[in-house]
Design an enzyme around this catalytic site. Sequence first.
Site, PDB file in Angstrom:
ATOM      1  CB  THR B  43      14.590   0.046   0.294  1.00 31.20           C
ATOM      2  OG1 THR B  43      14.213   1.125  -0.565  1.00 31.20           O
ATOM      3  CG2 THR B  43      13.350  -0.595   0.853  1.00 31.20           C
ATOM      4  CB  THR B  44      18.743  -2.925   2.087  1.00 36.48           C
ATOM      5  OG1 THR B  44      18.338  -3.278   0.769  1.00 36.48           O
ATOM      6  CG2 THR B  44      19.244  -4.143   2.814  1.00 36.48           C
ATOM      7  CB  ILE B  50       9.311  -9.529   8.536  1.00 35.42           C
ATOM      8  CG1 ILE B  50       9.320  -9.060   9.987  1.00 35.42           C
ATOM      9  CG2 ILE B  50       8.389 -10.734   8.375  1.00 35.42           C
ATOM     10  CD1 ILE B  50       8.122  -8.302  10.361  1.00 35.42           C
ATOM     11  CG  HIS B  52       6.388 -10.802   4.826  1.00 32.09           C
ATOM     12  ND1 HIS B  52       5.453 -10.309   5.696  1.00 32.09           N
ATOM     13  CD2 HIS B  52       7.231  -9.774   4.571  1.00 32.09           C
ATOM     14  CE1 HIS B  52       5.720  -9.033   5.943  1.00 32.09           C
ATOM     15  NE2 HIS B  52       6.793  -8.684   5.267  1.00 32.09           N
ATOM     16  CB  SER B 333       6.375  -5.494   1.815  1.00 26.23           C
ATOM     17  OG  SER B 333       6.107  -6.670   2.523  1.00 26.23           O
TER      18      SER B 333
END
Lengths: 435, 477, 126
Positions: B43-44, B50, B52, B333
């Site tokens: 996933t990285t 971003i 967040h 996320s």
Amino acid sequence: MREFQCDLAIIGSGPAGLACAKSAAEHGVKKIVILERNPQSGGILNQCIHNGFGLSVYKEELTGPEYAYRALQLIQRNFPFHKDPDMVEDGISLFTETMVTYISKVVTDIAKDHQIQALSPKGVLIIHAQKVFLAMGCRERTRFNILTPGTRPAGIFTAGAIQKIINQEGLMPAKEAVIIGSGDIGLIMARRLTLEGAKVKLVSEILPYSSGLTRNIVQCLQDYNIPLRYNTALVDIIGKKRVEAVVVAPVDENRRPDLSRAKTITCDTVVFSVGLTPETDLTKTLGLVIDPATNGYQVDETLQTSLPGFYSGGNVVHVHDLADLVTMESERAGAGLAIPRVPRSAPVYLTHNENLRYIVPQLLRYQSFGPLVLSMRSTRVLPKATLTIISEGQVILKQKREHVTPGEMLVVTLPEVLAQKIGNDLTVNLDEETL
Amino acid sequence: MKSSQDVVIVGAGIIGSSIARQLSQYQLNITLLDQASDVSCGTTKANSAIIHAGYDAKPQTLQAKYNVQGSLLWPLLAKELAFPYRQLGSLVLSFDEKQDEILKELLNRGQQNGVSGLEIWNQKKILREEPALSSRVHSALYAPSAAIVCPYQAAIALTENAIHNGVTWLPSYPVKKISQDKDGFVINDEIHTRYLINASGVNSDKVAALIGDTSFTISPRRGEYLILDKQQLVNHVLFQTPTPLGKGVLLAPTVDGNVLLGPTAIDCKDPTDTQVTQNGIDLILSQAKTILKDPVPPVISGFAGIRALAGDDFIVGPSQVHPHFFNCAGIGSPGLASSPAIALAIRDYLQEAGLKLIEKPDFDPCRHQRLPIHSLSNRNKDLLIQENPNYGKIVCRCETISEQEIIDAITAELPALTLDGLKRRLRVGMGRCQGGFCTPRLLRLLEQYGHLKPAQINKNEPGSNLIYNETKGARHA
Amino acid sequence: MKQELICIICPRGCHLSVEVKDKTVTSVKGNACPRGEAYAKKELLAPARTLTTTMKVEGGQTPLVSVKSQGEIPKELMICAVQYLDTLTLKAPVLVGQVLVENLLDTGIAVVATAENLEQNLEPVA
């Protein structure tokens, strides 16, 4: 840090750069510097080991490396030539493994030169040049430039990359290949892959015609029974580690694929030959005008760009189909930048009808001086056509042309007597002749 | 059996590498392992990149807690580990009155979560700050603490620093079996460890199941992205107002100067299904079109990543099955933003579980990274090239990367031995030509300095080889 | 019998219309130059092509050198010819125009280098 002055700095030593150097030297330009990022001159010609080069310029059929060798020989034999010199003297100096990183224009009264910064294994090189010839050539469009969906496994190459891997590195990256796009490099690579033992299962072209030369369709595809399918789009790439298959589908007249007729072709390699685009990025900060039709520099009849002192030729102006045409255009630039001319009161911007995609030069800045060469491309296939050149309502030239296709550049040379007739406008029309 | 470890971290994504680096300051034997041949391969390597601000997560969740904490830890990390981090601030864009209301809810939620500096901007202010936006924009929620990083560069930097401080890196090591003894765990009958941390992303449910922990299941969700060539298009991270269907497509500068568009959100069964679909491309471009005033500039690349979701919140903490087995799972996320805070949380959990944390006197928090040649002054370029002329040989012309920088990456302690590994460290092949010019040279450099045969050079994992053999002679052999 | 051909002698690619009777070409139309007529006759009766490929070089600056047949060889020999050349290894230096194989597969056609490949550690001419 080395810092040199010169009259003309040429960026790139492919056919454009070498031709401009030779021609400028012939027309009296004294100190010429060529900056080349590879260890040898010749540019992409070195990896184009096939023949078909030189018929116009050398009146004999040569391979790409031979063409590059001849171009350099012409310079070495006729002018003082220095390779990687310690200082710049009169003649032509070629700096290899030298990558230009930045160009700035300096237009103060004290320093009227343009400054070019480059990197090489000898360190930073700064060249102050009165004039600059931009000959960076073009790069290939890629898989995502044409928004191809699918996975991103190994086995996806541009035609030029696979050409270099096979012809220069001697490495074999394919067993079964599908080639996307029927441009010349794609056709040439279909044959090359076949000769080196791979099977080319399909050449897929989204348009109803090939953008490559007809002779290449014959001797690269037909000779080896490689199928070429028109009106066909690549709609998926399958495979996680290495390409396993591609999916192609026929397209309608709006180039929309009909997925119900999609077909899966197993292969381990996809080669993209989907067009070339001028490599103008180096001058982004200079704000040179780019023609949206060519994606290259807008130039006048001397091959001067929108920035005074900056000239250009070859594939960074518009993508040519033959190296010979690049050479001839760049020779005109060498003359154009060396010979002073009388400007017109106002520039003449060339216009054309819808059957033409572009014309180079895009404008005329000077009063007539020798023959005028116009290079252009059609937007579609015209079996029989008439080319008309008109100025101020007067027809200057009318020519019949056969087998006009977007894949083959049209070159028209207006002899001086006709070029003198050009007034305050110039239109070129290509009209289909109905039988 | 390999020597006994105090802590083994399974998975070298941003979570695993953050934990490894966090724990590397203590006197512990630590191994960071991954099934892939390099760090940050899950996933990285493919997400929105971003940090967040933290207004989005529901109050009282782990997501809210770690996001707000984590986002404050990034600036120091970036400084110590010399990776790019740019605090641009973000805007959530509203295009009508209904969406204006949702922005107010987000503002409210952000304040509850402890996010500072949130403001509502009017159209005039938005268009002054973001002139490329469509004048249809109504209002926006501004969050000054939102930032961008490059997630895989961060994971590489964290791992390099962890290795520098004594952590053992074990690539290409899939965990197939975990047995337990009185003193901890034995992985694949080979590695003994007292504590085990499961940070294995899309595989974390399978790794947990190896000790009998079946308390969660990972649902992979694919996000597709498109990348535009380098340009100054927008100045902030731009989100759309979230709808019940999702957050919509964002538009953000990357730390390297490109523009990122995406993601889509497609639930998929296969956690390795990273295809970019025609539907995804169409959706991203049509949404970008509604945000921008002018046509969307040309695309140079696209990719897809898998988010590993496990319900509505992160799972961070000890497993119910074994108090010395810790899960970091379901990190969707804002996982990137949260990762430094999750690493701290895991440290605290380990301590609570009885692991003694004694600081190393010689811990070096800094990564000593040579600056890219293209960013140096002419004087410093000359000095470097004098030292080694290969720094003056430019291989990747789109990104101005020299041959020696590539050799350095191939021969580093955390080496790049694949084309993708080089790409992630140096951006070679990531520019507008997408490797068309430099790939042949990269193959030769990997052959020479990585001591690989041409047929062993992979794009990423084994089986992704680019070359079969030499053209001459090989097929007759 | 009438046959359509595309002349490949030069990049112009003339579209030829050829009449064939009893294995002889009786007329060629559409050619812009005399080479087109010659091509049509040869193409229909004994098609031949120039071969361009690479050969392995030992001790050179690069692993290969580009080569060509110094004239056309029968079309059906193209793949065999590459396979044959692949079995040979040259020694650097190789110069442009140097004859590498005198008689390629008994065609009477030589193979020559189209580029130079000098010995390692020697500066190339350019």
